[in-house]
Design a protein around this motif. Structure first.
Motif, PDB file in Angstrom:
ATOM      1  N   ARG A   3       0.684  -1.285  -0.052  1.00  0.00           N
ATOM      2  CA  ARG A   3       0.156  -0.040   0.053  1.00  0.00           C
ATOM      3  C   ARG A   3       0.998   1.116  -0.004  1.00  0.00           C
ATOM      4  NH1 ARG A   3      -3.599  -2.223   5.224  1.00  0.00           N
ATOM      5  NH2 ARG A   3      -5.009  -3.539   3.986  1.00  0.00           N
ATOM      6  N   ILE A   4       2.006   1.192   0.861  1.00  0.00           N
ATOM      7  CA  ILE A   4       2.758   2.435   0.923  1.00  0.00           C
ATOM      8  C   ILE A   4       3.443   2.617  -0.367  1.00  0.00           C
ATOM      9  CG2 ILE A   4       4.765   3.172   2.129  1.00  0.00           C
ATOM     10  CD1 ILE A   4       3.548   1.981   4.715  1.00  0.00           C
ATOM     11  N   ILE A   5       3.876   1.741  -0.951  1.00  0.00           N
ATOM     12  CA  ILE A   5       4.778   1.829  -2.258  1.00  0.00           C
ATOM     13  C   ILE A   5       3.845   2.380  -3.176  1.00  0.00           C
ATOM     14  CG2 ILE A   5       5.572   0.461  -4.200  1.00  0.00           C
ATOM     15  CD1 ILE A   5       6.887  -1.619  -1.868  1.00  0.00           C
ATOM     16  N   ALA A   6       2.567   1.712  -3.311  1.00  0.00           N
ATOM     17  CA  ALA A   6       1.434   2.166  -4.133  1.00  0.00           C
ATOM     18  C   ALA A   6       1.216   3.711  -4.120  1.00  0.00           C
ATOM     19  CB  ALA A   6       0.274   1.425  -3.977  1.00  0.00           C
ATOM     20  N   VAL A   7       0.987   4.032  -2.892  1.00  0.00           N
ATOM     21  CA  VAL A   7       1.076   5.398  -2.652  1.00  0.00           C
ATOM     22  C   VAL A   7       1.983   6.419  -2.882  1.00  0.00           C
ATOM     23  CG1 VAL A   7       0.795   7.476  -0.779  1.00  0.00           C
ATOM     24  CG2 VAL A   7      -0.459   5.249  -0.493  1.00  0.00           C
ATOM     25  N   TRP A   8       3.348   5.979  -2.932  1.00  0.00           N
ATOM     26  CA  TRP A   8       4.801   6.617  -3.075  1.00  0.00           C
ATOM     27  C   TRP A   8       4.584   6.776  -4.677  1.00  0.00           C
ATOM     28  CZ3 TRP A   8       9.146   4.036   0.094  1.00  0.00           C
ATOM     29  CH2 TRP A   8       9.045   4.340   1.672  1.00  0.00           C
ATOM     30  N   VAL A   9       4.362   5.731  -5.488  1.00  0.00           N
ATOM     31  CA  VAL A   9       4.438   5.683  -6.796  1.00  0.00           C
ATOM     32  C   VAL A   9       3.403   6.431  -7.328  1.00  0.00           C
ATOM     33  CG1 VAL A   9       3.719   4.154  -8.770  1.00  0.00           C
ATOM     34  CG2 VAL A   9       5.311   3.066  -7.077  1.00  0.00           C
ATOM     35  N   THR A  10       2.129   6.630  -6.615  1.00  0.00           N
ATOM     36  CA  THR A  10       1.267   7.487  -7.358  1.00  0.00           C
ATOM     37  C   THR A  10       1.664   8.980  -7.127  1.00  0.00           C
ATOM     38  OG1 THR A  10      -0.384   5.956  -6.553  1.00  0.00           O
ATOM     39  CG2 THR A  10      -1.378   8.070  -7.188  1.00  0.00           C
ATOM     40  N   LYS A  11       2.433   9.309  -6.086  1.00  0.00           N
ATOM     41  CA  LYS A  11       2.707  10.615  -5.859  1.00  0.00           C
ATOM     42  C   LYS A  11       3.792  10.890  -6.686  1.00  0.00           C
ATOM     43  CE  LYS A  11       1.325  11.325  -0.937  1.00  0.00           C
ATOM     44  NZ  LYS A  11       0.713  12.505  -1.224  1.00  0.00           N
ATOM     45  N   ALA A  32      -1.165   2.504  -9.298  1.00  0.00           N
ATOM     46  CA  ALA A  32      -1.073   2.147  -7.941  1.00  0.00           C
ATOM     47  C   ALA A  32      -1.918   0.650  -7.765  1.00  0.00           C
ATOM     48  CB  ALA A  32      -1.803   3.448  -7.344  1.00  0.00           C
ATOM     49  N   LEU A  33      -2.980   0.684  -8.576  1.00  0.00           N
ATOM     50  CA  LEU A  33      -3.878  -0.350  -8.710  1.00  0.00           C
ATOM     51  C   LEU A  33      -3.290  -1.693  -9.081  1.00  0.00           C
ATOM     52  CD1 LEU A  33      -7.291   0.902 -10.105  1.00  0.00           C
ATOM     53  CD2 LEU A  33      -7.132  -0.270  -7.894  1.00  0.00           C
ATOM     54  N   LYS A  34      -2.256  -1.742 -10.114  1.00  0.00           N
ATOM     55  CA  LYS A  34      -1.445  -2.660 -10.347  1.00  0.00           C
ATOM     56  C   LYS A  34      -0.612  -3.131  -9.110  1.00  0.00           C
ATOM     57  CE  LYS A  34      -1.758  -3.861 -14.935  1.00  0.00           C
ATOM     58  NZ  LYS A  34      -2.445  -3.232 -15.550  1.00  0.00           N
ATOM     59  N   ILE A  35       0.058  -2.412  -8.400  1.00  0.00           N
ATOM     60  CA  ILE A  35       0.833  -2.458  -7.196  1.00  0.00           C
ATOM     61  C   ILE A  35       0.135  -3.173  -6.154  1.00  0.00           C
ATOM     62  CG2 ILE A  35       2.479  -1.693  -5.666  1.00  0.00           C
ATOM     63  CD1 ILE A  35       3.122   0.440  -7.840  1.00  0.00           C
ATOM     64  N   CYS A  36      -0.854  -2.185  -5.928  1.00  0.00           N
ATOM     65  CA  CYS A  36      -1.862  -2.834  -4.869  1.00  0.00           C
ATOM     66  C   CYS A  36      -3.431  -2.789  -5.060  1.00  0.00           C
ATOM     67  CB  CYS A  36      -1.796  -1.680  -3.605  1.00  0.00           C
ATOM     68  SG  CYS A  36      -2.443  -2.259  -2.147  1.00  0.00           S
TER      69      CYS A  36
END
Lengths: 450, 239
Positions: A3-11, A32-36
């Motif tokens: 989840r955190i990685i997904a948030v980072w990637v999005t940002k 983000a959806l792909k990651i999490c």
């Protein structure tokens, strides 16, 4: 951790996107959806007081942004997809960009505009507390097939959300019938008197959704909106909780609702619906709206909604992506007494809908009496717009696929104002052109238009 | 010279800018000093086919098509006589499907008027996109936009044109639309006539000849129309 990685990637991707100057914002959410895959469930679950969804053909972005502004004025923290990226990926982007680096979200409300077809997918991730439906007009025909298909998608979405309150436009028989059929609790808003603006245009949905009979109208506003009833089965405009009365549209917009007088300095009758919808939803969510007047005064309509520029003369820029919206824009153009030029930019990219036959449902004939100095057809489908101009009997027409040239040439005439009407994918590119020309003008490089 | 155009049920059948076809017919006659009298029929109006020179049927959603079908069943014989007698009919999309025996949906059979020996079945997915077809009567292709779930099979009838780009009647036999006597059925909207002035003029000519015996159409300046036509032709058929 995902989840955190997904948030980072999005940002990170939002940042990249901004540096690249991109207007839309669905790509970050896609990754983000792909990651999490459950990122949206996780983030939206942290909203304390509830999520309000905004659906409907026209007015989603304005309504949603107004609602968000109203709630923020109450001191609430609000997540909002304010740029209008309204498919699943765009919704994810909005939530992820509001979260902190640990994936925590500090929000009382989320105001989320959702594309009608995407709602059924988005509701797998969260169920909103309430949902506004602004109206159901024809839009982007080739993607949706027909308006019945849109209604069907919305129905499937609401079936997943039996308890949500629907906040509905009572003046739209398709929307009102939709609400009645769902069995969900409904709160209606509407304009309860004849404002005298009805046009001759194609009216979809003028037949009773229950029995198929033609509806009779006490009065119309535009498109199929008005005070209607079915002589056969008795279906009629429902009882309205938030009713606009004593409407005045001659200087900005003023009307009474809920025992108070509201004034907004916007153009366009349809903005009354946007204000009413946002007001109804905010009020339903418990907001007192004491500072409503200053909220409306401080609210800036977003990109391309009667946005104004000054490039040696005022330039009014409007997004018009379907017949209902376009006819409203034409009303604004013909209601403006100043001498003018008009530029129409129509693209047929995937997001616009490849089919542009709807330009024949627009009453361009009404521009005949406007006596503009020039009408310029532009955008990818300028040839089609030119044919439309010709058959509408307009004079002083010309066309060019080059939007910059179209605008520069139109600015050279001695008219007092320039109207630029565009459809969806022409929105950001044309706005960029207008901003640059305005910047050039202000810095003194714009002398050539004097 | 004057033509009476009957626009059937525009309140129900008016998807995808269909009224642009009526605007085209009217303007192209007016520009030649002729008169086009357009009558819009509501569902329960009485239609006297003997007074009409052109009958126009547009497209509607499935729900709307069902309503029209119920109504037209009652005047089928008069409509059929009009067609067999050489009356001009333009039927687009849903209106085109109605001319056949039936439109078979997943759970429902929408009966047609059996004016032509054709039928339609729903298929998987809609056939959507720009289309370019070549008809016999002109070297300039006909362009339009198709958007239909139904697949139409025209049997021994002649198609309006050969598909150069797009799906056509059913996505498999390479034909688009149908042409029978003075009837034209097609899936092409866009709308059809504005970007295909040659087709519009052919229809006007057919109707005038039927009414007055012979007719010559004065040429018009059609630069804008053919520019829009060739934009689509070039984009989709030239590599």
């Amino acid at each position: 951790m995902r989840r955190i990685i997904a948030v980072w990637v999005t940002k990170f991707l939002i940042l990249i996107g901004r540096l690249g100057g991109k207007g839309g914002s669905s790509t970050p959410g896609h990754f983000a959806l792909k990651i999490c895959p459950n990122i949206l469930k996780f983030l939206s679950g942290q909203v304390r007081d509830g999520i309000i969804a905004v659906c409907g053909t026209n007015g989603k972005t304005t309504t949603n942004n107004l609602l968000c502004t109203m709630l923020r004025a109450e001191g609430k923290k609000v997540v909002c997809n304010s740029l209008g990226a309204n498919m699943l990926e765009g919704v994810v982007t909005a939530f992820a960009s509001s979260a902190d680096l640990f994936g925590r979200l500090d929000a009382d409300f989320a105001c989320i505009e959702i594309d009608e077809i995407s709602a059924v997918k988005v509701f797998d991730h969260f169920i909103p507390k309430s949902m506004i439906i602004t109206n159901l007009f024809r839009d982007q025909l080739d993607r949706y097939g027909e308006i019945d298909i849109t209604v069907d998608y919305l129905k499937r979405a609401v079936e997943k959300a039996k308890n949500i309150t629907l906040i509905l436009n009572a003046d739209d028989p398709l929307v009102a019938a939709f609400g009645k059929k769902t069995g969900n609790p409904c709160v209606f808003f509407g304009v309860g008197e004849d404002v005298g603006i009805s046009l001759n245009e194609t009216k979809e949905g003028r037949f009773c959704s229950f029995c198929g009979e033609e509806l009779s109208y006490r009065f119309y506003h535009y498109s199929q909106l008005g005070d209607y009833g079915c002589g056969s089965c008795g279906f009629s405009r429902p009882e309205v909780r938030f009713e606009a009365t004593e409407v005045n549209i001659s200087e900005g917009l003023s009307f009474n609702v809920d025992g108070r007088r509201i004034h907004a300095d916007y153009r366009g009758f349809y903005n009354i619906y946007n204000i009413l919808a946002a007001y109804s939803a905010a009020s339903h969510a418990g907001a007192e709206l004491k500072d409503l007047q200053s909220v409306l005064g401080g609210y800036k309509p977003q990109v391309g909604r009667m946005e104004t520029f000054f490039i040696g003369k005022p330039v009014v820029f409007n997004l018009s992506k379907n017949p209902a919206g376009f006819n409203q824009a034409i009303s604004s153009v013909s209601g403006d007494g100043r001498s003018k030029d008009v530029v129409v930019v129509i693209n047929d990219n995937a997001q616009d809908g490849r089919d542009i036959s709807w330009i024949w449902d627009v009453d361009f004939e009404r521009l005949k009496d406007v006596k503009a100095k020039t009408f310029t057809a532009s955008g990818i489908r300028h040839c089609d717009v030119m044919v439309r101009f010709k058959y509408a009997g307009l004079e002083n027409t010309k066309d060019t696929g080059d939007v910059l040239k179209a605008i520069e040439d139109a600015l050279k005439t001695d008219s007092e104002v320039l109207y630029v009407l565009v459809n969806y994918t022409a929105l950001f590119s044309t706005q960029k052109i207008l901003k640059r020309l305005e910047g050039d003008y202000k810095s003194g490089k714009g002398g050539r238009w004097e | 010279m004057k033509l009476s155009i009957g626009h059937l049920f525009p309140e129900l059948l008016n998807l995808y800018g269909d009224r642009g076809n009526i605007i085209s017919l009217r303007r192209r006659m007016e520009w030649r000093g002729m008169e086009a009298e357009v009558t819009e029929y509501k569902l329960n109006d009485n239609i006297d086919f003997s007074k009409l020179d052109i009958v126009f049927l547009g497209g509607g959603s499935d729900r709307e098509q069902l309503l029209v079908c119920k109504r037209l069943g009652g005047i089928r014989e008069a409509f059929k006589d009009y067609v067999e007698g050489g009356g001009v009919v333009i039927a687009i999309c849903g209106g085109y499907q109605l001319l056949g025996h039936y439109y078979k949906l997943k759970n429902e059979l929408v009966p047609g008027l059996s004016i032509l020996d054709i039928f339609t079945e729903s298929g998987v997915g809609r056939l959507i996109g720009n289309a370019v077809i070549k008809a016999d009567f002109s070297d300039v292709p006909i362009v339009g936009f198709e958007n239909h779930g139904g697949r139409t099979y025209i049997g021994d009838h002649k198609p309006l044109g050969k598909v150069l780009f797009g799906s056509g009647n059913n996505g498999s036999d390479g034909g688009e639309g149908v042409i029978y006597k003075n009837v034209i059925g097609t899936y092409l909207h866009g709308p059809l006539f504005p970007k295909n002035p040659h087709l519009c003029d052919m229809v006007i000519k057919n109707a005038l000849e039927k009414k007055y015996g012979k007719a010559e159409l004065a040429p018009l300046e059609d630069e804008a129309e053919y520019k829009a036509n060739s934009f689509i032709v070039n984009k989709y058929t030239r590599k």
